[in-house]
Motif scaffolding. Sequence first.
Motif, PDB file in Angstrom:
ATOM      1  N   ALA A  86      20.795  26.175 -13.760  1.00 23.75           N
ATOM      2  CA  ALA A  86      21.736  27.185 -13.274  1.00 23.75           C
ATOM      3  C   ALA A  86      21.591  27.299 -11.755  1.00 23.75           C
ATOM      4  CB  ALA A  86      21.481  28.530 -13.956  1.00 23.75           C
ATOM      5  N   SER A  87      22.353  28.199 -11.153  1.00 22.71           N
ATOM      6  CA  SER A  87      22.472  28.235  -9.692  1.00 22.71           C
ATOM      7  C   SER A  87      21.132  28.348  -8.973  1.00 22.71           C
ATOM      8  CB  SER A  87      23.384  29.390  -9.270  1.00 22.71           C
ATOM      9  OG  SER A  87      22.870  30.631  -9.734  1.00 22.71           O
ATOM     10  N   ASN A  88      20.258  29.246  -9.423  1.00 24.02           N
ATOM     11  CA  ASN A  88      18.994  29.439  -8.721  1.00 24.02           C
ATOM     12  C   ASN A  88      18.008  28.311  -8.996  1.00 24.02           C
ATOM     13  OD1 ASN A  88      20.052  31.792  -7.680  1.00 24.02           O
ATOM     14  ND2 ASN A  88      19.176  33.081  -9.269  1.00 24.02           N
ATOM     15  N   HIS A  89      18.134  27.669 -10.149  1.00 27.73           N
ATOM     16  CA  HIS A  89      17.329  26.478 -10.429  1.00 27.73           C
ATOM     17  C   HIS A  89      17.752  25.336  -9.499  1.00 27.73           C
ATOM     18  CE1 HIS A  89      15.629  23.514 -13.679  1.00 27.73           C
ATOM     19  NE2 HIS A  89      14.905  23.524 -12.584  1.00 27.73           N
ATOM     20  N   ILE A  90      19.069  25.193  -9.299  1.00 29.37           N
ATOM     21  CA  ILE A  90      19.567  24.182  -8.358  1.00 29.37           C
ATOM     22  C   ILE A  90      18.984  24.424  -6.968  1.00 29.37           C
ATOM     23  CG2 ILE A  90      21.621  23.316  -7.170  1.00 29.37           C
ATOM     24  CD1 ILE A  90      23.183  23.871  -9.770  1.00 29.37           C
ATOM     25  N   ASN A 139      30.569  32.610 -12.290  1.00 25.75           N
ATOM     26  CA  ASN A 139      29.568  32.369 -11.254  1.00 25.75           C
ATOM     27  C   ASN A 139      29.537  30.892 -10.910  1.00 25.75           C
ATOM     28  OD1 ASN A 139      28.897  34.803 -12.822  1.00 25.75           O
ATOM     29  ND2 ASN A 139      27.207  34.989 -11.390  1.00 25.75           N
ATOM     30  N   LEU A 140      29.622  30.605  -9.630  1.00 24.52           N
ATOM     31  CA  LEU A 140      29.605  29.231  -9.155  1.00 24.52           C
ATOM     32  C   LEU A 140      28.329  28.997  -8.345  1.00 24.52           C
ATOM     33  CD1 LEU A 140      33.300  29.251  -7.940  1.00 24.52           C
ATOM     34  CD2 LEU A 140      32.457  28.264 -10.071  1.00 24.52           C
ATOM     35  N   PRO A 141      27.661  27.876  -8.550  1.00 32.94           N
ATOM     36  CA  PRO A 141      28.129  26.704  -9.292  1.00 32.94           C
ATOM     37  C   PRO A 141      27.774  26.671 -10.779  1.00 32.94           C
ATOM     38  CG  PRO A 141      26.108  26.163  -8.158  1.00 32.94           C
ATOM     39  CD  PRO A 141      26.428  27.584  -7.777  1.00 32.94           C
ATOM     40  N   THR A 142      27.138  27.723 -11.330  1.00 34.28           N
ATOM     41  CA  THR A 142      26.638  27.648 -12.705  1.00 34.28           C
ATOM     42  C   THR A 142      27.737  27.344 -13.718  1.00 34.28           C
ATOM     43  OG1 THR A 142      24.903  29.235 -12.118  1.00 34.28           O
ATOM     44  CG2 THR A 142      25.283  28.850 -14.456  1.00 34.28           C
ATOM     45  N   LEU A 143      28.914  27.942 -13.549  1.00 32.19           N
ATOM     46  CA  LEU A 143      30.028  27.640 -14.454  1.00 32.19           C
ATOM     47  C   LEU A 143      30.250  26.136 -14.532  1.00 32.19           C
ATOM     48  CD1 LEU A 143      32.661  28.941 -15.978  1.00 32.19           C
ATOM     49  CD2 LEU A 143      33.818  28.192 -13.901  1.00 32.19           C
ATOM     50  N   CYS A 144      30.229  25.484 -13.384  1.00 31.01           N
ATOM     51  CA  CYS A 144      30.490  24.043 -13.309  1.00 31.01           C
ATOM     52  C   CYS A 144      29.303  23.222 -13.795  1.00 31.01           C
ATOM     53  CB  CYS A 144      30.826  23.652 -11.877  1.00 31.01           C
ATOM     54  SG  CYS A 144      32.115  24.642 -11.099  1.00 31.01           S
ATOM     55  N   SER A 145      28.093  23.616 -13.415  1.00 30.12           N
ATOM     56  CA  SER A 145      26.922  22.837 -13.805  1.00 30.12           C
ATOM     57  C   SER A 145      26.725  22.858 -15.316  1.00 30.12           C
ATOM     58  CB  SER A 145      25.668  23.346 -13.091  1.00 30.12           C
ATOM     59  OG  SER A 145      25.366  24.679 -13.446  1.00 30.12           O
ATOM     60  N   ASN A 146      27.091  23.957 -15.967  1.00 35.29           N
ATOM     61  CA  ASN A 146      27.012  24.005 -17.432  1.00 35.29           C
ATOM     62  C   ASN A 146      27.893  22.927 -18.058  1.00 35.29           C
ATOM     63  OD1 ASN A 146      25.265  26.152 -17.316  1.00 35.29           O
ATOM     64  ND2 ASN A 146      26.698  27.671 -18.102  1.00 35.29           N
ATOM     65  N   THR A 203      28.939  17.560  -9.848  1.00 37.96           N
ATOM     66  CA  THR A 203      28.983  16.182 -10.348  1.00 37.96           C
ATOM     67  C   THR A 203      28.348  15.200  -9.371  1.00 37.96           C
ATOM     68  OG1 THR A 203      31.227  15.916  -9.449  1.00 37.96           O
ATOM     69  CG2 THR A 203      31.036  16.566 -11.760  1.00 37.96           C
ATOM     70  N   ASP A 204      28.534  15.428  -8.065  1.00 46.95           N
ATOM     71  CA  ASP A 204      28.099  14.453  -7.075  1.00 46.95           C
ATOM     72  C   ASP A 204      26.721  14.727  -6.477  1.00 46.95           C
ATOM     73  OD1 ASP A 204      30.546  13.361  -7.528  1.00 46.95           O
ATOM     74  OD2 ASP A 204      31.375  13.781  -5.549  1.00 46.95           O
ATOM     75  N   VAL A 205      26.292  16.009  -6.518  1.00 47.66           N
ATOM     76  CA  VAL A 205      25.036  16.364  -5.853  1.00 47.66           C
ATOM     77  C   VAL A 205      24.023  16.953  -6.830  1.00 47.66           C
ATOM     78  CG1 VAL A 205      23.945  17.706  -4.010  1.00 47.66           C
ATOM     79  CG2 VAL A 205      26.226  16.735  -3.675  1.00 47.66           C
ATOM     80  N   SER A 206      24.319  18.125  -7.372  1.00 44.74           N
ATOM     81  CA  SER A 206      23.295  18.833  -8.144  1.00 44.74           C
ATOM     82  C   SER A 206      22.883  18.086  -9.410  1.00 44.74           C
ATOM     83  CB  SER A 206      23.769  20.247  -8.502  1.00 44.74           C
ATOM     84  OG  SER A 206      24.807  20.227  -9.446  1.00 44.74           O
ATOM     85  N   SER A 207      23.812  17.362 -10.023  1.00 38.99           N
ATOM     86  CA  SER A 207      23.470  16.642 -11.248  1.00 38.99           C
ATOM     87  C   SER A 207      22.472  15.521 -11.002  1.00 38.99           C
ATOM     88  CB  SER A 207      24.742  16.052 -11.885  1.00 38.99           C
ATOM     89  OG  SER A 207      25.309  15.069 -11.036  1.00 38.99           O
ATOM     90  N   ALA A 223      16.148  25.950  -6.147  1.00 40.98           N
ATOM     91  CA  ALA A 223      14.730  25.593  -6.123  1.00 40.98           C
ATOM     92  C   ALA A 223      14.545  24.083  -6.067  1.00 40.98           C
ATOM     93  CB  ALA A 223      14.035  26.170  -7.358  1.00 40.98           C
ATOM     94  N   GLN A 224      15.417  23.364  -6.764  1.00 45.32           N
ATOM     95  CA  GLN A 224      15.315  21.910  -6.787  1.00 45.32           C
ATOM     96  C   GLN A 224      15.735  21.310  -5.438  1.00 45.32           C
ATOM     97  OE1 GLN A 224      13.890  20.749  -9.386  1.00 45.32           O
ATOM     98  NE2 GLN A 224      14.056  18.531  -9.149  1.00 45.32           N
ATOM     99  N   LEU A 225      16.740  21.895  -4.801  1.00 41.98           N
ATOM    100  CA  LEU A 225      17.135  21.443  -3.467  1.00 41.98           C
ATOM    101  C   LEU A 225      15.974  21.581  -2.490  1.00 41.98           C
ATOM    102  CD1 LEU A 225      20.732  22.958  -3.079  1.00 41.98           C
ATOM    103  CD2 LEU A 225      20.169  20.512  -3.106  1.00 41.98           C
ATOM    104  N   LEU A 226      15.272  22.714  -2.567  1.00 39.33           N
ATOM    105  CA  LEU A 226      14.115  22.930  -1.705  1.00 39.33           C
ATOM    106  C   LEU A 226      13.023  21.918  -2.003  1.00 39.33           C
ATOM    107  CD1 LEU A 226      12.258  24.472   0.255  1.00 39.33           C
ATOM    108  CD2 LEU A 226      11.691  26.001  -1.672  1.00 39.33           C
ATOM    109  N   ALA A 227      12.670  21.765  -3.279  1.00 45.32           N
ATOM    110  CA  ALA A 227      11.573  20.882  -3.650  1.00 45.32           C
ATOM    111  C   ALA A 227      11.863  19.424  -3.291  1.00 45.32           C
ATOM    112  CB  ALA A 227      11.280  21.021  -5.145  1.00 45.32           C
ATOM    113  N   ASN A 228      13.082  18.978  -3.555  1.00 42.52           N
ATOM    114  CA  ASN A 228      13.428  17.590  -3.235  1.00 42.52           C
ATOM    115  C   ASN A 228      13.381  17.332  -1.731  1.00 42.52           C
ATOM    116  OD1 ASN A 228      13.892  17.286  -5.972  1.00 42.52           O
ATOM    117  ND2 ASN A 228      15.803  16.165  -5.697  1.00 42.52           N
ATOM    118  N   SER A 229      13.942  18.268  -0.958  1.00 47.22           N
ATOM    119  CA  SER A 229      14.005  18.055   0.487  1.00 47.22           C
ATOM    120  C   SER A 229      12.645  18.216   1.146  1.00 47.22           C
ATOM    121  CB  SER A 229      15.022  19.018   1.124  1.00 47.22           C
ATOM    122  OG  SER A 229      14.623  20.369   0.958  1.00 47.22           O
TER     123      SER A 229
END
Length: 351
Positions: free
Chosen positions: A194-198, A127-134, A342-346, A200-206
Motif C-alpha cells: 500500500a502507499s506507505n509500504h511503497i 486513495n492513490l496510489p493504493t487504489l492502483c497498486s491493489n 505499473t512502471d515504478v512501484s511494482s 518505505a521501499q522507495l527509501l530502502a532501495n535508494s
Amino acid sequence: MRKWRKAAAMCMAAVMMCSMTACGSGNKESADTTAAPAETKAEGSEAAAESSEAGASTWTPEENVTMIVAYKAGSGTDNTARVLSQYATKYVGKTIVIDNQEGGSGSIGWTALANAKPDGYTLGFVNLPTLCSNIVDGLANYTMEDYVPICNHVNETALVLVAANSQFDTLEDLVTYAKEHPGELKASTNGNKASNHIGAQLLANSADFEYTDIPYGGTADQLLALRQGEVDFSVAKEADIASMTSEVKVLGVFDTKRMESMPDVPTLGELGYYDQWYGSARAIVAPKGTPQEIIDFYADAFKKAMEDPEYVDAAEKAGVTTAYMDPEETQKLLNDQYTFCTDVSSKLWNE
C-alpha cells in the motif's frame, strides 16, 4: 541500484503537474473535526439550488448522500473526509454520511463503491496510489474503469517517521544503523504494498538497506504501532500525524524541496536518497455509469466547499493539504498514478 530513478522521475513529474492546480493548503495542528458548521436544512438546500443555477447541472440530491471511506474511523482518510463533508453539506443541500468500510488495504470499501448504484447517492474516497497498486498486484476485485472521477481533494507529501523516544534523531542515523544491521529494523505499513509500504521501499532501495515490513490494517493502526514501540520507523503523511506531533519525530520528506511547515526537516534527495516527490492523493469518485449531470453537480459543490473560508480554516487546523482538481484533471491524476504503479512501484520488490 539507481535504475528506477529515471522512470520514477518521469511518472512522478506527471503527477506533480496535476497537483499544480491545487487551490489551497493546510499544515497546522489537528483540530476537532466533529463539529459541523452551523446551518439549517433550508439554508443548505438554498445553497445547493444557487450552486445549480450558477453551475452546469440541474440535478440535486433529494436524500442524504453516502460517502464510502475504505479505512477505519479516526484514520487520516476518515479525518479529511469528515472535514470536507461537514462543509460540503452546505453546497450539496443534504447530509453527507461517512460509511467506513475498512479492510484489505482499502479493497473492501472500493469494491463496495464499484458495485454501488450509479444514482448519485453513493460516492467514495479513493486513495492513490493504493487504489492502483491493489489492481497491479492482483489484490483488487475492481478496475480503474469502475469509477468516474468527480474531483481531487488532497495531495500529501510522504514523511519518514520514528517515535518521539527513538534512538534515531536523523535519517542518516537510521540508514547507518539499518546498513550495519541488515533486516533488523522493522517498519509498520498501512498494508502490503500500500502507499506507505511503497514509501518505505522507495527509501530502502535508494539508501541501499534492508528492513522488515509489518503490515497493519491502515494508517491509524500503523502509527499506533510506531508510537507503542512495536516498530522502528514508518512512512506516512502530514495529516496522518496532525493529532500526534508530540509523539513522533519527522526525519525526512519525500519532496524536491523542504516543506514550509517543516523547514528544518531535510528532503531525502538532500541526503542522497530518493530525489523525487512521493506521496498520496485522495480523490472523490462515483460508480461507473453515474450520469454526467450528477458528476457536474458534485464537482461544482465540492469546489465551492473547498473554497469556503470556514472550510479552509478547518482544513488548515487539521493539517489537510487541499488540492482541488476538476473531473478531467482528476482522471489524468488517476491515469498517472496507475502508470507509476505499473512502471515504478511494482518493480521495487523485484530488484
